[in-house]
Design a protein around this motif. Structure first.
Motif, short mmCIF file in Angstrom:
data_model
loop_
_atom_site.label_atom_id
_atom_site.label_comp_id
_atom_site.label_asym_id
_atom_site.label_seq_id
_atom_site.Cartn_x
_atom_site.Cartn_y
_atom_site.Cartn_z
N GLU A 115 -7.20 19.71 38.27
CA GLU A 115 -7.46 20.35 39.56
C GLU A 115 -7.97 19.36 40.62
OE1 GLU A 115 -10.03 23.68 39.03
OE2 GLU A 115 -8.60 24.80 37.79
N ASP A 116 -8.33 18.16 40.21
CA ASP A 116 -8.80 17.17 41.18
C ASP A 116 -7.66 16.56 42.00
OD1 ASP A 116 -7.62 15.50 39.32
OD2 ASP A 116 -9.46 14.47 38.74
N GLY A 117 -6.42 16.95 41.68
CA GLY A 117 -5.27 16.45 42.41
C GLY A 117 -4.81 15.07 41.97
N LEU A 118 -5.43 14.53 40.93
CA LEU A 118 -5.09 13.21 40.43
C LEU A 118 -4.27 13.31 39.15
CD1 LEU A 118 -8.55 11.43 40.91
CD2 LEU A 118 -6.64 11.51 42.52
N CYS A 119 -3.64 12.22 38.79
CA CYS A 119 -2.95 12.14 37.49
C CYS A 119 -3.46 10.91 36.74
CB CYS A 119 -1.43 12.06 37.69
SG CYS A 119 -0.84 10.44 38.20
N SER A 120 -3.38 10.96 35.42
CA SER A 120 -3.83 9.85 34.60
C SER A 120 -3.05 8.58 34.94
CB SER A 120 -3.63 10.18 33.12
OG SER A 120 -3.80 9.03 32.31
N ILE A 121 -3.74 7.47 34.96
CA ILE A 121 -3.07 6.19 35.22
C ILE A 121 -2.03 5.88 34.14
CG2 ILE A 121 -4.76 4.77 33.99
CD1 ILE A 121 -4.36 2.70 36.30
N GLN A 122 -2.17 6.53 32.99
CA GLN A 122 -1.18 6.32 31.94
C GLN A 122 0.21 6.83 32.34
OE1 GLN A 122 -3.93 8.13 29.04
NE2 GLN A 122 -3.47 6.39 27.72
N GLU A 123 0.26 7.78 33.26
CA GLU A 123 1.55 8.23 33.78
C GLU A 123 2.25 7.09 34.50
OE1 GLU A 123 4.84 10.51 34.64
OE2 GLU A 123 3.18 10.97 33.27
N MET A 124 1.51 6.34 35.29
CA MET A 124 2.08 5.18 35.97
C MET A 124 2.58 4.15 34.95
SD MET A 124 1.36 1.74 36.70
CE MET A 124 -0.40 1.54 36.62
N LEU A 125 1.77 3.90 33.91
CA LEU A 125 2.15 2.89 32.92
C LEU A 125 3.44 3.25 32.21
CD1 LEU A 125 -1.33 2.10 31.33
CD2 LEU A 125 -0.05 0.70 32.94
N SER A 126 3.69 4.55 32.05
CA SER A 126 4.93 4.97 31.38
C SER A 126 6.17 4.61 32.20
CB SER A 126 4.89 6.48 31.10
OG SER A 126 5.00 7.22 32.30
N HIS A 127 5.97 4.36 33.49
CA HIS A 127 7.08 3.99 34.37
C HIS A 127 7.17 2.48 34.58
CE1 HIS A 127 8.04 8.14 35.68
NE2 HIS A 127 6.74 8.34 35.49
N ALA A 128 6.24 1.72 34.00
CA ALA A 128 6.21 0.27 34.21
C ALA A 128 7.09 -0.44 33.19
CB ALA A 128 4.77 -0.23 34.11
N ASN A 129 7.85 -1.40 33.62
CA ASN A 129 8.72 -2.18 32.75
C ASN A 129 8.54 -3.68 33.03
OD1 ASN A 129 10.37 -0.06 31.36
ND2 ASN A 129 10.89 0.45 33.48
N GLY A 130 8.68 -4.48 31.99
CA GLY A 130 8.67 -5.93 32.17
C GLY A 130 7.39 -6.63 31.79
N VAL A 131 6.47 -5.95 31.09
CA VAL A 131 5.23 -6.62 30.70
C VAL A 131 5.51 -7.81 29.79
CG1 VAL A 131 4.77 -5.21 28.64
CG2 VAL A 131 2.85 -6.21 29.91
N GLY A 132 6.62 -7.76 29.06
CA GLY A 132 6.95 -8.84 28.14
C GLY A 132 7.14 -10.19 28.80
N GLU A 133 7.55 -10.19 30.06
CA GLU A 133 7.74 -11.46 30.77
C GLU A 133 6.40 -12.18 30.92
OE1 GLU A 133 9.74 -10.79 34.48
OE2 GLU A 133 11.17 -9.40 33.56
N PHE A 134 5.35 -11.41 31.21
CA PHE A 134 4.03 -12.01 31.32
C PHE A 134 3.50 -12.44 29.95
CE2 PHE A 134 3.30 -8.90 35.07
CZ PHE A 134 3.98 -9.74 35.94
N LEU A 135 3.67 -11.56 28.96
CA LEU A 135 3.08 -11.82 27.65
C LEU A 135 3.76 -12.98 26.93
CD1 LEU A 135 2.50 -8.16 26.39
CD2 LEU A 135 0.91 -9.69 27.58
N SER A 136 5.06 -13.10 27.06
CA SER A 136 5.76 -14.22 26.41
C SER A 136 5.37 -15.54 27.06
CB SER A 136 7.28 -14.02 26.46
OG SER A 136 7.74 -13.87 27.78
N GLU A 137 5.17 -15.52 28.38
CA GLU A 137 4.74 -16.72 29.08
C GLU A 137 3.34 -17.14 28.60
OE1 GLU A 137 5.27 -17.86 33.60
OE2 GLU A 137 3.47 -16.60 33.38
N MET A 138 2.44 -16.17 28.46
CA MET A 138 1.09 -16.46 27.99
C MET A 138 1.13 -17.00 26.56
SD MET A 138 -2.33 -14.06 28.15
CE MET A 138 -1.54 -12.62 27.43
N ARG A 139 1.95 -16.39 25.71
CA ARG A 139 2.10 -16.86 24.32
C ARG A 139 2.55 -18.33 24.29
NH1 ARG A 139 7.21 -14.36 22.22
NH2 ARG A 139 7.99 -15.97 23.64
N ASP A 140 3.59 -18.63 25.05
CA ASP A 140 4.18 -19.97 25.00
C ASP A 140 3.30 -21.04 25.66
OD1 ASP A 140 6.30 -18.80 23.72
OD2 ASP A 140 7.59 -18.71 25.49
N ARG A 141 2.55 -20.65 26.67
CA ARG A 141 1.72 -21.61 27.40
C ARG A 141 0.37 -21.83 26.73
NH1 ARG A 141 2.56 -21.84 32.95
NH2 ARG A 141 0.78 -23.28 32.92
#
Length: 554
Positions: A218-244
């Motif tokens: 009722e507060d008019g907000l939605c969980s930030i996890q809803e946004m995360l479900s629409h996010a793609n491409g985290v692997g580009e950051f994580l693979s770079e961190m792994r390799d570096r």
């Protein structure tokens, strides 16, 4: 599978603020940890993960970092940290630190410079947006309640914080931010650190461009996890961190990974995964509700069993899970998973054994090895944790009385795991000679290390035997690398599984106070671990006493 140095290890999480105070100020510190290295070596653990000890204003218990290169004076000095790393290595133990890089503190110099000049270089280190008609850019709700957007004073701009308003999110889309993070990671690894536990890492990738979603309260907000479900491409950051960073140092890394997509498992913890391992949170998230803790569903023994097996089936032999029954963000596992009023010594051992023998890296949390339990809150004023305070408010808004709301949050509060470590039956449980920063659990006279290390039937000794079994050359290959195969799944409140490798082990536990019979798939050869005085076995027919746990050679 290429064998790595960390595969056969047992890890132990230390919450430094509550572990041992060496100087009487009521706050645990690095010298307190150094004092207890021999205790940890005797228990048998190999990897020590320290929750954050960096400079911080402690809005979220150190997960709001103001300086990634320095130790907060409350915990000691960099010299203390270097001594801890050195003395741990002398005992063949590795130190792992928290890597908190989704956000920093609003007191970090980067954010201070960003607020002074939002359009400048450091403004691009964060997510800063204009308000439109006095409204926030999106309707996302933070993990700690309320909007993810807060004002930058003197401007029409707001900054994004997925967690507390004092934890502004770092903009990983900016290459300059990533370079600063990698520089810091390598600086610590060059000091001799064994690796990192990586905090809230899925959150580093946002769904761009930003947009609002359907409200879920009722507060008019939605969980930030809803946004995360629409996010793609985290692997580009994580693979770079792994390799570096991680690969060049052969570092052990364990991800706090929620909400990864099922098809991404191999990418996260496979042969060339972003991380060495990731935590299994199947059991900890079970029954949670978007509405709040007041709407949570209690987990039953059958639920726990199926959560464990589902996680194991999902991973198979693709990689290693890190298995927990509790940590600094959860209530005490024995109070959470064992039915109320039945938290006996035998039940604690059974729960610990069933979790420890799963395929993966076993993680113990400080106090777990002595069966520490949830504490008792007589008033909400005794609560320190910001998440608990938010959930108390949520329960009140849902119509619960203050007494009912306190009862609800007491069961799930993170403060349950943050009460001081119970070393002795003396004042303040031997944690401090001063006033502890958080009240000691009143049961410390009955549950403490000094008592348990002197008793062969204690929870401490049980965990010590489990760790010894995992290291034993006769069983090590099976326990570390063997497959896991559930059995007797249809038997209510019995959790049983094979560990199959060069040898075959049957792990079985009676997850209730009443005895029950079971027909084993085959006749055991020998009993390796038993949390009770005897084994009632007739060929392959077994009578399990209440809370009995066994490791059987097949």
């Amino acid at each position: 599978m290429i064998k790595k140095w960390w595969h056969d290890k047992t890890a132990y999480q230390i919450y430094p603020k509550s572990f041992l105070d060496s100087n009487g100020d009521g706050i645990g510190d690095l010298r307190g940890i150094i004092r207890k290295l021999d205790y940890l070596k005797d228990l048998g653990v190999d990897i020590l993960w320290l929750s954050p000890i960096y400079v911080s204003p402690f809005a979220d218990q150190g997960y709001d970092i103001a300086d990634y290169y320095n130790i907060d004076p409350r915990f000691g000095t960099m010299e203390d940290m270097e001594e801890l790393i050195k003395k741990a290595k002398e005992r063949e133990m590795d130190i792992v630190m928290d890597l908190v890089v989704n956000h920093c503190s609003d007191e970090h110099k980067w954010f201070q410079l960003a607020c002074a000049d939002p359009e400048g270089e450091y403004g691009k280190y964060f997510y800063i947006r204009e308000k439109k008609d006095g409204k926030s850019p999106t309707n996302w709700r933070s993990y700690f309640g309320n909007s993810v957007w807060s004002d930058i004073p003197g401007t029409n701009k707001q900054y994004l914080h997925s967690f507390h308003k004092k934890q502004p999110d770092l903009n990983w889309e900016n290459p300059a931010v990533r370079e600063e993070i990698y520089k810091n990671i390598n600086w610590w690894l060059d000091k001799g650190l064994g690796g990192f536990r990586i905090d809230a890492i899925i959150n580093i990738k946002k769904a761009l461009p930003f947009e609002s979603y359907q409200p879920d309260r009722e507060d008019g907000l939605c969980s930030i996890q809803e946004m995360l479900s629409h996010a793609n491409g985290v692997g580009e950051f994580l693979s770079e961190m792994r390799d570096r960073c991680f690969k060049p140092h052969d570092a052990f890394t364990v991800g706090e990974v929620f909400d990864e997509k099922p098809e991404e498992l191999e990418d996260f913890i496979g042969e060339n995964g972003y991380f060495s391992s990731k935590f299994d949170f199947n059991e900890t998230v079970f029954g949670k509700s978007e509405l709040g803790w007041y709407d949570a569903r209690e987990i039953t023994p059958e639920d726990y069993k199926h959560c464990c097996f589902d996680a194991q089936r999902h991973v198979g032999t693709s990689g290693f899970l890190s298995n927990i029954i509790e940590n600094h963000d959860e209530p005490r596992g024995v109070s959470h998973y064992i039915p109320a009023g039945e938290c006996t010594m035998e039940a604690k051992k059974m729960l610990g054994g069933l979790n420890f023998m799963l395929r993966g890296i076993p993680f113990l949390y400080q106090g777990q090895e002595i069966g520490m339990e949830n504490t008792v809150f007589s008033s909400i004023d005794e609560v320190d944790d910001i998440a608990t305070l938010d959930q108390y408010k949520t329960a009140l808004e849902a119509g619960y009385t203050p007494e009912e709301a306190l009862g609800i949050v007491s069961r799930y509060s993170r403060d349950n795991a943050r009460t001081p470590m119970q070393w002795e039956a003396t004042a303040n449980a031997g944690f401090t000679e001063g006033t502890p920063w958080l009240k000691v659990n009143p049961n410390y006279k009955d549950i403490n290390v000094a008592d348990q290390i002197s008793r062969d039937d204690s929870v401490f000794m049980f965990y010590k035997r489990l760790i010894q079994l995992r290291k034993d050359p006769r069983w090590k290959e099976t326990i570390v690398y063997g497959t896991l195969e559930p059995v007797l799944e249809g038997e209510k409140n019995i959790m049983a599984y094979y560990r199959k490798g060069p040898k075959t082990l049957l792990i079985i536990g009676n997850f209730q106070k009443d005895a029950q019979e079971a027909i084993l798939p085959c006749v055991p050869k020998s009993v390796l671990i038993n949390n009770g005085p005897e084994v009632c076995l007739d060929q392959n027919k077994i009578t399990l006493k209440g809370w009995q746990f066994l490791v059987l050679e097949i």
